[in-house]
Design an enzyme around this catalytic site. Sequence first.
Site, PDB file in Angstrom:
ATOM      1  N   ARG A 135       2.155   5.373  -0.553  1.00  0.00           N
ATOM      2  CA  ARG A 135       3.125   6.466  -0.496  1.00  0.00           C
ATOM      3  C   ARG A 135       3.457   6.712   0.971  1.00  0.00           C
ATOM      4  O   ARG A 135       2.547   6.808   1.804  1.00  0.00           O
ATOM      5  CB  ARG A 135       2.440   7.692  -1.102  1.00  0.00           C
ATOM      6  CG  ARG A 135       3.191   8.942  -0.968  1.00  0.00           C
ATOM      7  CD  ARG A 135       3.491   9.597  -2.284  1.00  0.00           C
ATOM      8  NE  ARG A 135       4.497  10.615  -2.027  1.00  0.00           N
ATOM      9  CZ  ARG A 135       5.660  10.666  -2.625  1.00  0.00           C
ATOM     10  NH1 ARG A 135       5.964   9.789  -3.530  1.00  0.00           N
ATOM     11  NH2 ARG A 135       6.525  11.608  -2.312  1.00  0.00           N
ATOM     12  N   HIS A 180      -4.008  -2.309   6.332  1.00  0.00           N
ATOM     13  CA  HIS A 180      -2.840  -3.030   5.834  1.00  0.00           C
ATOM     14  C   HIS A 180      -3.210  -4.506   5.679  1.00  0.00           C
ATOM     15  O   HIS A 180      -3.820  -5.088   6.580  1.00  0.00           O
ATOM     16  CB  HIS A 180      -1.668  -2.871   6.808  1.00  0.00           C
ATOM     17  CG  HIS A 180      -0.438  -3.575   6.336  1.00  0.00           C
ATOM     18  ND1 HIS A 180       0.344  -3.085   5.309  1.00  0.00           N
ATOM     19  CD2 HIS A 180       0.111  -4.754   6.705  1.00  0.00           C
ATOM     20  CE1 HIS A 180       1.337  -3.932   5.085  1.00  0.00           C
ATOM     21  NE2 HIS A 180       1.221  -4.950   5.916  1.00  0.00           N
ATOM     22  N   SER A 196      -5.354  -5.566   8.974  1.00  0.00           N
ATOM     23  CA  SER A 196      -5.363  -4.758  10.195  1.00  0.00           C
ATOM     24  C   SER A 196      -5.728  -3.321   9.839  1.00  0.00           C
ATOM     25  O   SER A 196      -5.256  -2.782   8.837  1.00  0.00           O
ATOM     26  CB  SER A 196      -3.969  -4.730  10.840  1.00  0.00           C
ATOM     27  OG  SER A 196      -3.476  -6.037  11.063  1.00  0.00           O
ATOM     28  N   ASN A 248      -5.120   3.670   8.733  1.00  0.00           N
ATOM     29  CA  ASN A 248      -4.656   2.933   7.551  1.00  0.00           C
ATOM     30  C   ASN A 248      -5.185   1.511   7.595  1.00  0.00           C
ATOM     31  O   ASN A 248      -5.436   0.966   8.674  1.00  0.00           O
ATOM     32  CB  ASN A 248      -3.120   2.897   7.548  1.00  0.00           C
ATOM     33  CG  ASN A 248      -2.545   2.165   6.337  1.00  0.00           C
ATOM     34  OD1 ASN A 248      -3.007   2.372   5.205  1.00  0.00           O
ATOM     35  ND2 ASN A 248      -1.555   1.304   6.545  1.00  0.00           N
ATOM     36  N   ARG A 259       9.398  14.906  -0.322  1.00  0.00           N
ATOM     37  CA  ARG A 259       8.224  14.396   0.401  1.00  0.00           C
ATOM     38  C   ARG A 259       7.577  15.472   1.253  1.00  0.00           C
ATOM     39  O   ARG A 259       6.361  15.502   1.430  1.00  0.00           O
ATOM     40  CB  ARG A 259       8.626  13.217   1.293  1.00  0.00           C
ATOM     41  CG  ARG A 259       8.986  12.000   0.505  1.00  0.00           C
ATOM     42  CD  ARG A 259       9.221  10.799   1.403  1.00  0.00           C
ATOM     43  NE  ARG A 259       9.627   9.679   0.577  1.00  0.00           N
ATOM     44  CZ  ARG A 259       8.789   8.892  -0.083  1.00  0.00           C
ATOM     45  NH1 ARG A 259       7.491   9.087   0.006  1.00  0.00           N
ATOM     46  NH2 ARG A 259       9.244   7.909  -0.827  1.00  0.00           N
ATOM     47  N   ASP A 288       3.715   1.063   8.552  1.00  0.00           N
ATOM     48  CA  ASP A 288       2.747   0.037   8.981  1.00  0.00           C
ATOM     49  C   ASP A 288       2.808  -0.247  10.476  1.00  0.00           C
ATOM     50  O   ASP A 288       2.723  -1.399  10.918  1.00  0.00           O
ATOM     51  CB  ASP A 288       2.927  -1.251   8.153  1.00  0.00           C
ATOM     52  CG  ASP A 288       2.683  -1.014   6.677  1.00  0.00           C
ATOM     53  OD1 ASP A 288       1.812  -0.197   6.348  1.00  0.00           O
ATOM     54  OD2 ASP A 288       3.387  -1.610   5.843  1.00  0.00           O
TER      55      ASP A 288
HETATM   56  C1  GAR Z   1      -5.607  -3.218  -0.105  1.00  0.00           C
HETATM   57  O1  GAR Z   1      -5.424  -4.603  -0.017  1.00  0.00           O
HETATM   58  C2  GAR Z   1      -4.908  -2.513   1.034  1.00  0.00           C
HETATM   59  O2  GAR Z   1      -4.952  -3.233   2.245  1.00  0.00           O
HETATM   60  C3  GAR Z   1      -3.497  -2.446   0.513  1.00  0.00           C
HETATM   61  O3  GAR Z   1      -3.633  -2.121  -0.839  1.00  0.00           O
HETATM   62  C4  GAR Z   1      -4.870  -2.659  -1.319  1.00  0.00           C
HETATM   63  C5  GAR Z   1      -5.643  -1.532  -1.955  1.00  0.00           C
HETATM   64  O4  GAR Z   1      -6.810  -2.003  -2.571  1.00  0.00           O
HETATM   65  N1  GAR Z   1      -2.725  -1.461   1.217  1.00  0.00           N
HETATM   66  C6  GAR Z   1      -1.426  -1.558   1.445  1.00  0.00           C
HETATM   67  O5  GAR Z   1      -0.753  -2.497   1.044  1.00  0.00           O
HETATM   68  C7  GAR Z   1      -0.826  -0.416   2.231  1.00  0.00           C
HETATM   69  N2  GAR Z   1       0.394  -0.817   2.861  1.00  0.00           N
HETATM   70  P1  GAR Z   1      -7.993  -1.027  -2.905  1.00  0.00           P
HETATM   71  O6  GAR Z   1      -7.386   0.126  -3.720  1.00  0.00           O
HETATM   72  O7  GAR Z   1      -8.925  -1.852  -3.742  1.00  0.00           O
HETATM   73  O8  GAR Z   1      -8.608  -0.554  -1.629  1.00  0.00           O
END
Ligand code: GAR
Length: 216
Positions: free
Chosen positions: A94, A112, A139, A110, A68, A148
């Site tokens: 990631r 979430h 959020s 970010n 990583r 998160d």
């Molecule tokens: C979104 O719902 C975002 O909130 C989530 O992935 C999806 C991506 O959609 N993110 C997570 O779960 C991060 N922990 P997108 O590629 O259409 O924006």
Amino acid sequence: MAGVPTAVLISGRGSNFSALHAASLAPGYPARIALVISNRADAPGLELAAAAGLPAEVIEHAAFGRDREKFDAALDAKLHAAGIRLVALAGFMRLLTPRFVDAWRDRLVNIHPSLLPAFPGLDTHARALAAGVRLHGASVHLVRAEVDSGPILAQGAVPVLPDDTEDRLAARVLAVEHRIYPMALAWLAAGKVRVEGNVARVDAPCSEAALINPAG
Ligand code: GAR
């Protein structure tokens, strides 16, 4: 072009990237999407970036095996080479190392799909349904090393309806994501966010309706 040079990091569909990019085209928007980076070559969001005429890069995490630190060093190098000042994670699936997170502290944001601190991690919509919560949502937060976690900039809530499926609930939350993320990124880029411990103070009126709230 004006606006703080911002990178959007994706792993998949890219709908939040699209929402950020669309918002950034409005006159006076304080951030400019200058780079899209995906950790997967097959992310559909890369096609959206190409269609938008934006520079896009792939850093295949698979090429780094379990290292990583090396992946994050490559990411950091690309961001610096492009003169990036803010990084928006948009479905970037990631984990980032504490070293990277610290280096971008309060410049790394970010989205979430839950009302944090409820339901960090994966499968948030299924878990919200299983828990029987009546409100769910999304959020936007500054990123800290723990998954998160970090000061919350904005949240949007939706009702959980009796006949909801995971997909229906996810779609309702996604619509909220597309509204709160551009708003929160604008606050950050415009220097309207002050961090006090784990709390973000936002010096801006919230232009959105009842169930969307800045951490005032
Ligand atoms: C979104 O719902 C975002 O909130 C989530 O992935 C999806 C991506 O959609 N993110 C997570 O779960 C991060 N922990 P997108 O590629 O259409 O924006």
